[in-house]
Design a protein around this motif. Structure first.
Motif, PDB file in Angstrom:
ATOM      1  N   MET A 126       0.851  -1.188   0.000  1.00  0.00           N
ATOM      2  CA  MET A 126       0.000   0.000   0.000  1.00  0.00           C
ATOM      3  C   MET A 126       0.889   1.241   0.000  1.00  0.00           C
ATOM      4  SD  MET A 126      -2.660   1.209   3.005  1.00  0.00           S
ATOM      5  CE  MET A 126      -3.797   2.522   2.670  1.00  0.00           C
ATOM      6  N   GLU A 127       0.514   2.189  -0.802  1.00  0.00           N
ATOM      7  CA  GLU A 127       1.193   3.476  -0.783  1.00  0.00           C
ATOM      8  C   GLU A 127       0.843   4.188   0.524  1.00  0.00           C
ATOM      9  OE1 GLU A 127       0.563   5.847  -4.400  1.00  0.00           O
ATOM     10  OE2 GLU A 127      -0.422   4.060  -5.185  1.00  0.00           O
ATOM     11  N   PHE A 128       1.659   5.156   0.909  1.00  0.00           N
ATOM     12  CA  PHE A 128       1.365   5.868   2.146  1.00  0.00           C
ATOM     13  C   PHE A 128       0.047   6.634   2.041  1.00  0.00           C
ATOM     14  CE2 PHE A 128       1.566   9.454   5.065  1.00  0.00           C
ATOM     15  CZ  PHE A 128       1.639   8.740   6.244  1.00  0.00           C
ATOM     16  N   LEU A 129      -0.167   7.334   0.933  1.00  0.00           N
ATOM     17  CA  LEU A 129      -1.439   8.017   0.682  1.00  0.00           C
ATOM     18  C   LEU A 129      -2.053   7.441  -0.580  1.00  0.00           C
ATOM     19  CD1 LEU A 129      -0.663  11.813   1.267  1.00  0.00           C
ATOM     20  CD2 LEU A 129      -2.088  10.347   2.684  1.00  0.00           C
ATOM     21  N   LYS A 130      -3.331   7.146  -0.529  1.00  0.00           N
ATOM     22  CA  LYS A 130      -4.027   6.632  -1.708  1.00  0.00           C
ATOM     23  C   LYS A 130      -5.383   7.299  -1.824  1.00  0.00           C
ATOM     24  CE  LYS A 130      -6.639   2.779   0.152  1.00  0.00           C
ATOM     25  NZ  LYS A 130      -7.842   2.623  -0.621  1.00  0.00           N
ATOM     26  N   LYS A 131      -5.918   7.263  -3.025  1.00  0.00           N
ATOM     27  CA  LYS A 131      -7.265   7.779  -3.248  1.00  0.00           C
ATOM     28  C   LYS A 131      -8.243   6.753  -2.672  1.00  0.00           C
ATOM     29  CE  LYS A 131     -10.255   9.220  -7.113  1.00  0.00           C
ATOM     30  NZ  LYS A 131     -11.207   9.826  -6.301  1.00  0.00           N
ATOM     31  N   PRO A 132      -9.162   7.189  -1.807  1.00  0.00           N
ATOM     32  CA  PRO A 132     -10.119   6.223  -1.240  1.00  0.00           C
ATOM     33  C   PRO A 132     -11.125   5.771  -2.290  1.00  0.00           C
ATOM     34  CG  PRO A 132     -10.665   8.439  -0.520  1.00  0.00           C
ATOM     35  CD  PRO A 132      -9.385   8.539  -1.293  1.00  0.00           C
ATOM     36  N   SER A 133     -11.531   4.523  -2.211  1.00  0.00           N
ATOM     37  CA  SER A 133     -12.554   3.999  -3.114  1.00  0.00           C
ATOM     38  C   SER A 133     -13.923   4.544  -2.716  1.00  0.00           C
ATOM     39  CB  SER A 133     -12.571   2.470  -3.062  1.00  0.00           C
ATOM     40  OG  SER A 133     -13.053   2.036  -1.797  1.00  0.00           O
ATOM     41  N   GLU A 134     -14.869   4.444  -3.621  1.00  0.00           N
ATOM     42  CA  GLU A 134     -16.248   4.861  -3.290  1.00  0.00           C
ATOM     43  C   GLU A 134     -16.761   4.080  -2.091  1.00  0.00           C
ATOM     44  OE1 GLU A 134     -19.405   5.255  -6.202  1.00  0.00           O
ATOM     45  OE2 GLU A 134     -17.918   5.849  -7.710  1.00  0.00           O
ATOM     46  N   GLU A 135     -16.448   2.787  -2.061  1.00  0.00           N
ATOM     47  CA  GLU A 135     -16.896   1.946  -0.951  1.00  0.00           C
ATOM     48  C   GLU A 135     -16.304   2.431   0.374  1.00  0.00           C
ATOM     49  OE1 GLU A 135     -16.617  -2.621   0.716  1.00  0.00           O
ATOM     50  OE2 GLU A 135     -16.153  -2.249  -1.389  1.00  0.00           O
ATOM     51  N   GLU A 136     -15.015   2.790   0.369  1.00  0.00           N
ATOM     52  CA  GLU A 136     -14.392   3.294   1.598  1.00  0.00           C
ATOM     53  C   GLU A 136     -15.053   4.587   2.045  1.00  0.00           C
ATOM     54  OE1 GLU A 136      -9.827   1.689   1.431  1.00  0.00           O
ATOM     55  OE2 GLU A 136     -10.405   3.226  -0.025  1.00  0.00           O
ATOM     56  N   VAL A 137     -15.326   5.466   1.109  1.00  0.00           N
ATOM     57  CA  VAL A 137     -15.976   6.730   1.444  1.00  0.00           C
ATOM     58  C   VAL A 137     -17.361   6.469   2.028  1.00  0.00           C
ATOM     59  CG1 VAL A 137     -16.927   8.861   0.485  1.00  0.00           C
ATOM     60  CG2 VAL A 137     -14.655   8.086  -0.236  1.00  0.00           C
ATOM     61  N   GLU A 138     -18.113   5.573   1.404  1.00  0.00           N
ATOM     62  CA  GLU A 138     -19.482   5.302   1.842  1.00  0.00           C
ATOM     63  C   GLU A 138     -19.544   4.564   3.175  1.00  0.00           C
ATOM     64  OE1 GLU A 138     -21.308   3.248  -1.429  1.00  0.00           O
ATOM     65  OE2 GLU A 138     -21.218   5.027  -2.722  1.00  0.00           O
ATOM     66  N   THR A 139     -18.565   3.706   3.443  1.00  0.00           N
ATOM     67  CA  THR A 139     -18.638   2.911   4.677  1.00  0.00           C
ATOM     68  C   THR A 139     -17.848   3.509   5.835  1.00  0.00           C
ATOM     69  OG1 THR A 139     -16.808   1.482   3.977  1.00  0.00           O
ATOM     70  CG2 THR A 139     -19.035   0.734   3.448  1.00  0.00           C
ATOM     71  N   PRO A 185     -13.471  13.892   0.016  1.00  0.00           N
ATOM     72  CA  PRO A 185     -12.345  13.063   0.432  1.00  0.00           C
ATOM     73  C   PRO A 185     -11.377  12.875  -0.742  1.00  0.00           C
ATOM     74  CG  PRO A 185     -14.371  11.769   0.357  1.00  0.00           C
ATOM     75  CD  PRO A 185     -14.721  13.157  -0.022  1.00  0.00           C
ATOM     76  N   LEU A 186     -10.105  13.190  -0.510  1.00  0.00           N
ATOM     77  CA  LEU A 186      -9.091  13.106  -1.561  1.00  0.00           C
ATOM     78  C   LEU A 186      -8.130  11.946  -1.353  1.00  0.00           C
ATOM     79  CD1 LEU A 186      -8.174  16.907  -1.786  1.00  0.00           C
ATOM     80  CD2 LEU A 186      -9.780  15.621  -3.237  1.00  0.00           C
ATOM     81  N   PHE A 187      -7.661  11.769  -0.126  1.00  0.00           N
ATOM     82  CA  PHE A 187      -6.672  10.738   0.166  1.00  0.00           C
ATOM     83  C   PHE A 187      -6.965  10.078   1.503  1.00  0.00           C
ATOM     84  CE2 PHE A 187      -4.305  14.087  -2.157  1.00  0.00           C
ATOM     85  CZ  PHE A 187      -4.002  13.376  -3.302  1.00  0.00           C
ATOM     86  N   LEU A 188      -6.471   8.854   1.621  1.00  0.00           N
ATOM     87  CA  LEU A 188      -6.551   8.071   2.850  1.00  0.00           C
ATOM     88  C   LEU A 188      -5.135   7.550   3.099  1.00  0.00           C
ATOM     89  CD1 LEU A 188      -8.569   6.895   4.931  1.00  0.00           C
ATOM     90  CD2 LEU A 188      -8.999   5.037   3.331  1.00  0.00           C
ATOM     91  N   SER A 189      -4.626   7.751   4.307  1.00  0.00           N
ATOM     92  CA  SER A 189      -3.240   7.350   4.589  1.00  0.00           C
ATOM     93  C   SER A 189      -3.164   5.918   5.105  1.00  0.00           C
ATOM     94  CB  SER A 189      -2.603   8.300   5.612  1.00  0.00           C
ATOM     95  OG  SER A 189      -2.904   7.913   6.934  1.00  0.00           O
ATOM     96  N   ALA A 190      -1.941   5.403   5.145  1.00  0.00           N
ATOM     97  CA  ALA A 190      -1.703   4.057   5.664  1.00  0.00           C
ATOM     98  C   ALA A 190      -2.064   3.954   7.146  1.00  0.00           C
ATOM     99  CB  ALA A 190      -0.236   3.672   5.464  1.00  0.00           C
ATOM    100  N   PHE A 191      -2.159   5.111   7.838  1.00  0.00           N
ATOM    101  CA  PHE A 191      -2.554   5.143   9.242  1.00  0.00           C
ATOM    102  C   PHE A 191      -4.042   5.474   9.415  1.00  0.00           C
ATOM    103  CE2 PHE A 191       2.017   5.641   9.504  1.00  0.00           C
ATOM    104  CZ  PHE A 191       2.340   4.784  10.537  1.00  0.00           C
ATOM    105  N   GLY A 192      -4.769   5.574   8.297  1.00  0.00           N
ATOM    106  CA  GLY A 192      -6.204   5.826   8.355  1.00  0.00           C
ATOM    107  C   GLY A 192      -6.602   7.286   8.374  1.00  0.00           C
ATOM    108  N   ASP A 193      -5.622   8.199   8.284  1.00  0.00           N
ATOM    109  CA  ASP A 193      -5.939   9.630   8.248  1.00  0.00           C
ATOM    110  C   ASP A 193      -6.534   9.992   6.888  1.00  0.00           C
ATOM    111  OD1 ASP A 193      -4.725  10.024  10.810  1.00  0.00           O
ATOM    112  OD2 ASP A 193      -2.767  10.104   9.837  1.00  0.00           O
ATOM    113  N   TRP A 194      -7.401  10.991   6.895  1.00  0.00           N
ATOM    114  CA  TRP A 194      -8.077  11.453   5.672  1.00  0.00           C
ATOM    115  C   TRP A 194      -7.577  12.844   5.295  1.00  0.00           C
ATOM    116  CZ3 TRP A 194     -12.025   8.775   3.097  1.00  0.00           C
ATOM    117  CH2 TRP A 194     -12.531   7.645   3.760  1.00  0.00           C
ATOM    118  N   VAL A 195      -7.493  13.085   3.995  1.00  0.00           N
ATOM    119  CA  VAL A 195      -7.247  14.425   3.461  1.00  0.00           C
ATOM    120  C   VAL A 195      -8.494  14.806   2.676  1.00  0.00           C
ATOM    121  CG1 VAL A 195      -5.828  15.876   1.957  1.00  0.00           C
ATOM    122  CG2 VAL A 195      -4.764  14.024   3.275  1.00  0.00           C
TER     123      VAL A 195
END
Length: 146
Positions: free
Chosen positions: A1-14, A29-39
């Motif tokens: 997993m990359e440190f920051l990734k674009k969240p999927s629609e499913e991740e955003v919805e759930t 929502p733009l990014f989700l980090s490997a530690f679960g932080d959101w941008v």
């Protein structure tokens, strides 16, 4: 997993509805980090971060240009995302797969150590839920049980 990734629609919805008590509506929502932080992209063009470590939603940049400039600084990334812990976790075999994140076994807000021994891989949905409940309770928003 990359440190920051674009969240999927499913991740955003759930995952995001668990933070409705803290994250304002109308943000993207733009990014989700490997530690679960959101941008998030805010309606005014600024960018904000939801920190699972601090339980805060804070503006970190006035524009995407500023964010792209700031995120080149290792010090800034560490301050905002605890990014220096990512290679430490990877070197110790803590490599999250899809749907997982790195998290604290005993959250530092509860007295857990900032140590690799206190890190583990969590299911992302479980960790988001646990952190939302923890921070809501710490901030005084949770109801006490009799």
């Amino acid at each position: 997993m990359e440190f920051l990734k674009k969240p999927s629609e499913e991740e955003v919805e759930t995952l995001l509805p668990q933070w409705s008590w803290l994250v304002p509506s109308g943000v993207t929502p733009l990014f989700l980090s490997a530690f679960g932080d959101w941008v998030f992209g805010d309606p005014d063009g600024s960018l904000s971060v939801l920190s699972l470590l601090d339980g805060n939603y804070e503006k970190v940049a006035g524009s995407s240009e500023e964010y792209n400039r700031l995120n080149k600084s290792a010090e800034w990334c560490d301050e905002v995302f605890i990014a220096s812990w990512y290679p430490i976790a990877l070197e110790n075999g803590l490599v999250p797969s899809e749907g997982e994140c790195i998290g604290w076994q005993l959250h530092p807000i509860l007295g857990g150590d900032f140590s690799v021994e206190n890190l583990q891989i969590f299911n992302m949905a479980v960790y988001q839920s646990l952190m939302s409940q923890l921070h809501l309770r710490v901030k005084g928003g949770g109801r006490e049980r009799p």
